[in-house]
Design a protein around this motif. Structure first.
Motif, short mmCIF file in Angstrom:
data_model
loop_
_atom_site.label_atom_id
_atom_site.label_comp_id
_atom_site.label_asym_id
_atom_site.label_seq_id
_atom_site.Cartn_x
_atom_site.Cartn_y
_atom_site.Cartn_z
N VAL A 37 7.18 4.86 -2.85
CA VAL A 37 6.90 5.69 -4.02
C VAL A 37 7.99 5.45 -5.06
CG1 VAL A 37 6.55 8.05 -4.87
CG2 VAL A 37 5.77 7.42 -2.57
N ILE A 38 7.56 5.24 -6.31
CA ILE A 38 8.50 4.96 -7.41
C ILE A 38 8.44 6.08 -8.45
CG2 ILE A 38 8.48 2.48 -7.04
CD1 ILE A 38 6.49 2.21 -9.34
N ASN A 39 9.33 6.00 -9.42
CA ASN A 39 9.48 6.98 -10.51
C ASN A 39 10.09 8.29 -10.02
OD1 ASN A 39 8.37 5.08 -12.21
ND2 ASN A 39 6.40 6.11 -12.41
N LEU A 40 10.94 8.22 -9.02
CA LEU A 40 11.64 9.40 -8.52
C LEU A 40 12.93 9.57 -9.34
CD1 LEU A 40 11.28 8.65 -4.71
CD2 LEU A 40 9.80 10.06 -6.12
N THR A 41 13.15 10.78 -9.82
CA THR A 41 14.31 11.00 -10.70
C THR A 41 15.40 11.86 -10.08
OG1 THR A 41 13.20 12.89 -11.73
CG2 THR A 41 12.92 10.74 -12.79
N CYS A 42 15.04 12.62 -9.02
CA CYS A 42 16.06 13.46 -8.38
C CYS A 42 15.77 13.58 -6.89
CB CYS A 42 16.13 14.84 -9.04
SG CYS A 42 14.72 15.90 -8.70
N ASP A 43 16.71 14.15 -6.15
CA ASP A 43 16.54 14.27 -4.71
C ASP A 43 15.52 15.34 -4.32
OD1 ASP A 43 18.29 12.21 -4.20
OD2 ASP A 43 20.03 13.52 -3.96
N GLY A 44 15.02 16.11 -5.28
CA GLY A 44 13.99 17.10 -5.00
C GLY A 44 12.58 16.52 -5.00
N ASP A 45 12.45 15.28 -5.49
CA ASP A 45 11.12 14.66 -5.58
C ASP A 45 10.50 14.39 -4.21
OD1 ASP A 45 11.19 14.64 -8.36
OD2 ASP A 45 12.02 12.62 -8.47
N MET A 46 11.28 13.87 -3.27
CA MET A 46 10.73 13.50 -1.97
C MET A 46 10.22 14.73 -1.20
SD MET A 46 13.28 11.32 -2.98
CE MET A 46 14.74 11.78 -2.11
N PRO A 47 10.97 15.83 -1.13
CA PRO A 47 10.43 17.02 -0.45
C PRO A 47 9.18 17.57 -1.14
CG PRO A 47 12.81 17.21 -0.64
CD PRO A 47 12.39 16.01 -1.46
N THR A 48 9.11 17.44 -2.47
CA THR A 48 7.93 17.90 -3.21
C THR A 48 6.71 17.10 -2.79
OG1 THR A 48 9.29 18.55 -5.10
CG2 THR A 48 6.95 18.18 -5.53
N LYS A 66 16.18 8.10 1.85
CA LYS A 66 16.96 8.57 0.71
C LYS A 66 16.52 7.80 -0.54
CE LYS A 66 21.69 9.40 -0.67
NZ LYS A 66 23.09 9.36 -0.30
N ARG A 67 16.52 8.48 -1.67
CA ARG A 67 16.14 7.86 -2.94
C ARG A 67 17.17 6.81 -3.34
NH1 ARG A 67 17.61 9.25 -8.25
NH2 ARG A 67 18.76 10.98 -7.38
N ALA A 68 16.68 5.63 -3.70
CA ALA A 68 17.55 4.55 -4.16
C ALA A 68 16.83 3.81 -5.28
CB ALA A 68 17.87 3.60 -3.02
N SER A 69 17.49 3.68 -6.41
CA SER A 69 16.91 2.99 -7.58
C SER A 69 15.56 3.58 -7.97
CB SER A 69 16.76 1.50 -7.31
OG SER A 69 18.02 0.93 -7.04
N GLY A 70 15.43 4.89 -7.85
CA GLY A 70 14.21 5.56 -8.29
C GLY A 70 13.02 5.43 -7.36
N SER A 71 13.28 5.01 -6.11
CA SER A 71 12.16 4.90 -5.17
C SER A 71 12.57 5.36 -3.77
CB SER A 71 11.62 3.47 -5.13
OG SER A 71 12.53 2.62 -4.49
N SER A 72 11.56 5.61 -2.95
CA SER A 72 11.78 6.03 -1.57
C SER A 72 10.61 5.54 -0.74
CB SER A 72 11.87 7.56 -1.49
OG SER A 72 11.98 7.99 -0.15
N ALA A 73 10.87 5.23 0.53
CA ALA A 73 9.82 4.82 1.46
C ALA A 73 9.39 6.03 2.28
CB ALA A 73 10.32 3.71 2.36
#
Length: 119
Positions: A37-48, A66-73
């Protein structure tokens, strides 16, 4: 003679019934999907996103890196008889942003096909 015939009938029925039962078990096993998933801006995006996915029927578990460079697996276990991978992708992309609920910023990174990757 009747008992031999009955025994053979039961044995044949059991022979054909066992493979069908094991095939049905395999079909019900959860599928595993790895979704970037891309376009993540903060650490709250993944739990959302995780919360949105867990609320869908057929989703068994969701883990993320963990979010890295605006993305997470995201690693998602799901029941393919209940929910499709396409619907999982749509659910992610329709998830409201954690900062601004009126936006849907998240995108699933599409895998390049072998032909596209060569060009």
């Amino acid at each position: 003679m009747k008992s031999v015939f009955s025994f053979l009938t039961v044995a044949i029925c059991l022979f054909f019934a066992v493979p069908a039962a094991s095939a049905q078990t395999k079909a019900n096993e959860p599928q595993k999907a790895l979704v970037q998933v891309i376009n993540l801006t903060c650490d709250g995006d993944m739990p959302t996103i995780k919360k949105q996915l867990i609320n869908q029927d057929g989703i068994e578990s969701v883990e993320f890196t963990k979010r890295a460079s605006g993305s997470s697996a995201f690693t998602i276990l799901y029941n393919a008889d209940v929910i499709s991978l396409d619907l999982i992708h749509k659910t992610i992309e329709k998830t409201p942003g954690c900062d601004d609920k009126s936006t849907t910023p998240y995108r699933v990174k599409k895998e390049k096909k072998a032909k596209e990757a060569k060009q």
